[in-house]
Design a protein around this motif. Structure first.
Motif, mmCIF file in Angstrom:
data_model
loop_
_atom_site.group_PDB
_atom_site.id
_atom_site.type_symbol
_atom_site.label_atom_id
_atom_site.label_comp_id
_atom_site.label_asym_id
_atom_site.label_seq_id
_atom_site.Cartn_x
_atom_site.Cartn_y
_atom_site.Cartn_z
ATOM 1 N N MET A 1 12.515 -15.473 -4.840
ATOM 2 C CA MET A 1 11.312 -15.289 -4.028
ATOM 3 C C MET A 1 10.580 -16.614 -3.893
ATOM 4 O O MET A 1 10.523 -17.397 -4.841
ATOM 5 N N LYS A 2 10.000 -16.812 -2.687
ATOM 6 C CA LYS A 2 9.334 -18.080 -2.419
ATOM 7 C C LYS A 2 7.865 -17.921 -2.055
ATOM 8 O O LYS A 2 7.145 -18.920 -1.979
ATOM 9 N N THR A 3 7.418 -16.689 -1.814
ATOM 10 C CA THR A 3 6.021 -16.474 -1.419
ATOM 11 C C THR A 3 5.434 -15.278 -2.168
ATOM 12 O O THR A 3 6.165 -14.388 -2.618
ATOM 13 N N ILE A 4 4.097 -15.260 -2.271
ATOM 14 C CA ILE A 4 3.426 -14.128 -2.902
ATOM 15 C C ILE A 4 3.601 -12.881 -2.046
ATOM 16 O O ILE A 4 3.679 -11.764 -2.561
ATOM 17 N N GLU A 5 3.689 -13.083 -0.743
ATOM 18 C CA GLU A 5 3.909 -11.941 0.153
ATOM 19 C C GLU A 5 5.215 -11.220 -0.176
ATOM 20 O O GLU A 5 5.303 -9.986 -0.085
ATOM 21 N N GLU A 6 6.231 -11.982 -0.596
ATOM 22 C CA GLU A 6 7.500 -11.364 -0.982
ATOM 23 C C GLU A 6 7.345 -10.563 -2.273
ATOM 24 O O GLU A 6 7.986 -9.517 -2.451
ATOM 25 N N VAL A 7 6.488 -11.060 -3.173
ATOM 26 C CA VAL A 7 6.206 -10.325 -4.410
ATOM 27 C C VAL A 7 5.572 -8.979 -4.071
ATOM 28 O O VAL A 7 5.958 -7.939 -4.612
ATOM 29 N N ILE A 8 4.607 -9.007 -3.163
ATOM 30 C CA ILE A 8 3.924 -7.776 -2.762
ATOM 31 C C ILE A 8 4.906 -6.797 -2.119
ATOM 32 O O ILE A 8 4.872 -5.585 -2.388
ATOM 33 N N LYS A 9 5.806 -7.318 -1.301
ATOM 34 C CA LYS A 9 6.813 -6.464 -0.665
ATOM 35 C C LYS A 9 7.708 -5.808 -1.707
ATOM 36 O O LYS A 9 8.024 -4.604 -1.614
ATOM 37 N N LYS A 10 8.103 -6.569 -2.718
ATOM 38 C CA LYS A 10 8.949 -6.023 -3.780
ATOM 39 C C LYS A 10 8.196 -4.960 -4.572
ATOM 40 O O LYS A 10 8.762 -3.917 -4.930
ATOM 41 N N LEU A 11 6.911 -5.194 -4.819
ATOM 42 C CA LEU A 11 6.102 -4.195 -5.513
ATOM 43 C C LEU A 11 5.984 -2.925 -4.677
ATOM 44 O O LEU A 11 5.994 -1.817 -5.222
ATOM 45 N N ASP A 12 5.871 -3.081 -3.380
ATOM 46 C CA ASP A 12 5.828 -1.916 -2.490
ATOM 47 C C ASP A 12 7.102 -1.085 -2.628
ATOM 48 O O ASP A 12 7.059 0.153 -2.603
ATOM 49 N N GLU A 13 8.228 -1.764 -2.780
ATOM 50 C CA GLU A 13 9.506 -1.062 -2.939
ATOM 51 C C GLU A 13 9.543 -0.296 -4.264
ATOM 52 O O GLU A 13 10.035 0.836 -4.319
ATOM 53 N N ILE A 14 9.019 -0.907 -5.323
ATOM 54 C CA ILE A 14 8.976 -0.244 -6.635
ATOM 55 C C ILE A 14 8.048 0.965 -6.580
ATOM 56 O O ILE A 14 8.360 2.039 -7.127
ATOM 57 N N ILE A 15 6.921 0.809 -5.910
ATOM 58 C CA ILE A 15 5.970 1.916 -5.773
ATOM 59 C C ILE A 15 6.598 3.062 -4.987
ATOM 60 O O ILE A 15 6.480 4.236 -5.362
ATOM 61 N N ALA A 16 7.298 2.730 -3.895
ATOM 62 C CA ALA A 16 7.953 3.757 -3.077
ATOM 63 C C ALA A 16 9.021 4.487 -3.892
ATOM 64 O O ALA A 16 9.147 5.720 -3.820
ATOM 65 N N TRP A 17 9.787 3.715 -4.679
ATOM 66 C CA TRP A 17 10.801 4.329 -5.550
ATOM 67 C C TRP A 17 10.142 5.260 -6.562
ATOM 68 O O TRP A 17 10.642 6.351 -6.843
ATOM 69 N N SER A 18 9.012 4.823 -7.122
ATOM 70 C CA SER A 18 8.313 5.616 -8.128
ATOM 71 C C SER A 18 7.791 6.922 -7.544
ATOM 72 O O SER A 18 7.803 7.967 -8.205
#
Length: 250
Positions: A1-18
């Motif tokens: 990952m190169k941006t904080i926006e990518e971190v947020i996107k990945k967290l969104d994926e974890i939240i959706a999975w949860s």
């Protein structure tokens, strides 16, 4: 990952999975997302001495969490502290706040100090101290908002919030502030240690944070009857609960 926006996107994926899997893992992921958004806002508003360095720290910090979760889900080794937090997601008796603080413990008491030392040159971590402290202010700003979201899930929290005039979120504030004090000490120790010693030191820090995690799950100072009563007040709709927390604005 190169941006904080990518971190947020990945967290969104974890939240959706949860939400799909009705997993308490999403509770901390929601809180971490709010914190990350607050840090991103701080970078954009030039609240830090070195915005680019803070982005580097944020990415290193996030990578440790993502790697730990991926390893856990694939039955691979992760830190003892994260393993304890993730395993706790199977415990149906824990409060939502306990799941959140378990994540904060692993993420800050272990990962933050390790990440801070890793991104700075040998014995130069003091250059990061002002921005490291500034994060305390940025993250503290979302504590009450997380509390507001929790009040929609556990109605006595709203009553306590009204009576205490907002001072009830001291638990979350304390968990974050004390953890950050510990993590800065970790960063200093690791920064001043030669490379081949660091893995052993990190293992010692991991073990100490694991003891804290176990105390969060079961504490002699917290009557089981009280936790059971509070749990009875919480909404049992885990997907809805995670949805409420994920909507928390920084």
């Amino acid at each position: 990952m190169k941006t904080i926006e990518e971190v947020i996107k990945k967290l969104d994926e974890i939240i959706a999975w949860s939400i799909t899997n009705k997993s308490p893992i999403g509770y901390f992921a929601c809180t971490y997302r709010s914190m990350t958004l607050a840090v991103l806002d701080g970078v954009k508003k030039k609240k830090f001495e070195d915005g680019n360095r803070m982005i580097t720290l944020d990415l290193a910090f996030a990578d440790r969490y993502f790697a730990a979760l991926e390893n856990y889900q694939n039955n691979k080794k992760c830190s003892n502290t994260w393993f304890t937090a993730f395993e706790a997601s199977k415990n149906q008796d824990l409060l939502i706040m306990q799941h959140i603080i378990l994540g904060i413990n692993a993420h800050i008491n272990l990962d933050l100090g390790v990440s801070a030392a890793a991104i700075m040159p040998y014995r130069k971590v003091n250059l990061l101290q002002n921005d490291f402290n500034k994060i305390n202010e940025v993250i503290a700003s979302i504590s009450q908002k997380v509390q507001d979201s929790l009040s929609k899930i556990c109605y006595p929290i709203e009553l306590v919030d009204q009576i205490s005039q907002g001072q009830d979120n001291i638990i979350l504030d304390f968990a974050i502030s004390k953890a950050r004090q510990t993590s800065w000490a970790t960063a200093i120790i690791l920064s001043n240690s030669i490379a081949f010693i660091r893995p052993s030191l990190i293992n010692m820090i991991d073990n100490a944070a694991t003891l804290i995690a176990r105390n969060i799950i079961i504490s002699a100072k917290t009557p089981p009857e009280l936790l059971k009563k509070m749990k009875s007040f919480e909404s049992s709709d885990m997907a809805k609960n995670i949805g409420i927390l994920s909507a928390t604005k920084f």
